[in-house]
Design a protein around this motif. Structure first.
Motif, PDB file in Angstrom:
ATOM      1  N   UNK A  60       0.831  -1.212   0.000  1.00 48.61           N
ATOM      2  CA  UNK A  60       0.000   0.000   0.000  1.00 48.61           C
ATOM      3  C   UNK A  60       0.867   1.265   0.000  1.00 48.61           C
ATOM      4  N   UNK A  61       0.371   2.337  -0.623  1.00 50.47           N
ATOM      5  CA  UNK A  61       1.121   3.590  -0.702  1.00 50.47           C
ATOM      6  C   UNK A  61       1.185   4.267   0.667  1.00 50.47           C
ATOM      7  N   UNK A  62       2.298   4.989   0.901  1.00 48.38           N
ATOM      8  CA  UNK A  62       2.503   5.685   2.176  1.00 48.38           C
ATOM      9  C   UNK A  62       2.561   7.184   1.955  1.00 48.38           C
ATOM     10  N   UNK A  63       1.799   7.927   2.745  1.00 50.12           N
ATOM     11  CA  UNK A  63       1.916   9.380   2.782  1.00 50.12           C
ATOM     12  C   UNK A  63       2.910   9.692   3.896  1.00 50.12           C
ATOM     13  N   UNK A  64       3.951  10.449   3.555  1.00 53.04           N
ATOM     14  CA  UNK A  64       5.054  10.697   4.491  1.00 53.04           C
ATOM     15  C   UNK A  64       4.921  12.109   5.077  1.00 53.04           C
ATOM     16  N   UNK A  65       4.746  12.206   6.396  1.00 52.54           N
ATOM     17  CA  UNK A  65       4.564  13.510   7.059  1.00 52.54           C
ATOM     18  C   UNK A  65       5.900  14.163   7.427  1.00 52.54           C
ATOM     19  N   UNK A  66       6.790  13.317   7.936  1.00 55.11           N
ATOM     20  CA  UNK A  66       8.046  13.866   8.422  1.00 55.11           C
ATOM     21  C   UNK A  66       8.984  12.748   8.798  1.00 55.11           C
ATOM     22  N   UNK A 113      13.380   7.394  11.207  1.00 57.49           N
ATOM     23  CA  UNK A 113      12.030   6.847  11.218  1.00 57.49           C
ATOM     24  C   UNK A 113      11.117   7.745  10.380  1.00 57.49           C
ATOM     25  N   UNK A 114      10.523   7.182   9.350  1.00 58.45           N
ATOM     26  CA  UNK A 114       9.529   7.914   8.574  1.00 58.45           C
ATOM     27  C   UNK A 114       8.187   7.836   9.279  1.00 58.45           C
ATOM     28  N   UNK A 115       7.493   8.976   9.355  1.00 56.19           N
ATOM     29  CA  UNK A 115       6.168   9.008   9.980  1.00 56.19           C
ATOM     30  C   UNK A 115       5.146   8.959   8.846  1.00 56.19           C
ATOM     31  N   UNK A 116       4.389   7.874   8.769  1.00 50.78           N
ATOM     32  CA  UNK A 116       3.534   7.666   7.593  1.00 50.78           C
ATOM     33  C   UNK A 116       2.128   7.206   7.981  1.00 50.78           C
ATOM     34  N   UNK A 117       1.213   7.282   7.039  1.00 49.15           N
ATOM     35  CA  UNK A 117       0.028   6.432   7.070  1.00 49.15           C
ATOM     36  C   UNK A 117      -0.323   5.987   5.659  1.00 49.15           C
TER      37      UNK A 117
END
Lengths: 259, 62
Positions: free
Chosen positions: A4-10, A41-45
């Motif tokens: 699944x695709x990840x949206x990366x916040x920070x 650490x990538x912060x994702x959902x």
């Protein structure tokens, strides 16, 4: 089947799943960490490519309502994470096709990301804006001009024009001086500062132009002195409106230029 | 029309115009797999369009 695709916040460090417990991101999805070998650490959902694929994003970015909601969610997630660990904010809408792709990006820019995180640790971004003084009333200019020449004459007209031009010139010079002085003063209480482009009057809703749009990186222990300095500048320049706001994630102080 | 973009904000909160200033202009630039151009997002134009569509909606509603 593809990941699944990840949206990366920070990007953060030393953050585990337990630290992100309860944080919800875009689409109400749980926010989770993606750890890389380089200690980042990538912060994702997870996001759906129907909404966050190239075509959908090109379209959505032109929609102010979507943009506002997405930006506020992005900001809220970063604030929640920042309360637990230093986090380098990413620009809006950074989408990767799976966790392995996130890890590869973190590893590729690891040195820059680590130094960015070192810089912003224990510090937050504050905004300081200065607006120009309101222009002198027209009657004052007319009064100054009429004393120099009889009313209704060509000379009177010229004198009035000259007074207007010189008043505008002086106002612009003074506005620049105030902006520079405020910038210098807030810089003394900041670890780093940036001058962002002043915002368009149509966005600020102000009748006077913004002369300074500064971003300041301020350490937690320096914050009281920083705020006191701005308050004192407000007293010194009563005619110029000085606004400040914060603390925010350090948006303006992380630069990782990818080739 | 400007109220939506520049509200008075309590401490720690951020006005939309300031947030978008930063999220579109600064922040870590990592190229994702999905490549989009944020440079094409013009806030002034977007805001004017939002204003126009709200006026139109009000007219149609009235």
């Amino acid at each position: 089947m593809s990941e699944p695709a990840c949206y990366l916040y920070g990007i953060s460090r030393h953050v585990g799943a337990a630290d992100l417990d309860g944080i919800r991101g875009l689409g109400g999805e749980p926010v989770r960490p993606v750890e890389s070998d380089s200690g980042l650490v990538g912060i994702v959902n997870t996001v759906d490519l129907d909404d966050f694929g190239e075509e959908a994003l090109e379209r959505s970015l032109q929609d102010l309502t979507w943009l506002a909601e997405t930006a506020q969610t992005h900001h809220a997630v970063l604030c929640d994470v920042a309360a637990r660990a230093p986090v380098a904010p990413l620009r809006l809408a950074t989408v990767c096709l799976g966790e392995s792709s996130v890890r590869a990006r973190l590893d590729r820019s690891a040195a820059d990301l680590h130094s960015s995180l070192d810089l912003i640790s224990g510090r937050a971004e504050w905004s300081v804006k200065v607006f120009a003084e309101p222009p002198a009333p027209v009657e004052d200019l007319a009064g100054a001009a009429s004393s120099a020449a009889p009313a209704g004459s060509g000379r009177e007209y010229l004198a009035r024009r000259q007074a207007q031009v010189s008043s505008r010139h002086q106002a612009a010079e003074r506005a620049a001086t105030v902006a520079n002085d405020v910038y210098a003063e807030v810089s003394r209480h900041s670890s780093d500062t940036r001058r962002l482009a002043p915002q368009d009057a149509r966005l600020t809703g102000e009748t006077v132009p913004m002369t300074l749009n500064a971003a300041c990186l301020v350490g937690a222990e320096d914050t009281p002195a920083f705020c006191a300095a701005v308050e004192s500048l407000r007293g010194r320049y009563e005619q110029s409106r000085i606004e400040y706001a914060g603390p925010w994630p350090a948006y303006s102080f992380v630069s990782v230029g990818e080739p | 029309m400007t109220q939506a973009l520049a509200p008075a904000v309590p401490p720690g909160q951020i006005a939309l115009v300031d947030l978008l200033d930063r999220l579109l202009g600064t922040g870590v630039v990592l190229a994702g797999d999905v490549t989009i151009s944020l440079a094409g997002v013009d806030l002034v134009r977007l805001e004017l369009r939002a204003l126009l569509s709200s006026v139109r909606a009000a007219q149609e509603g009235g």
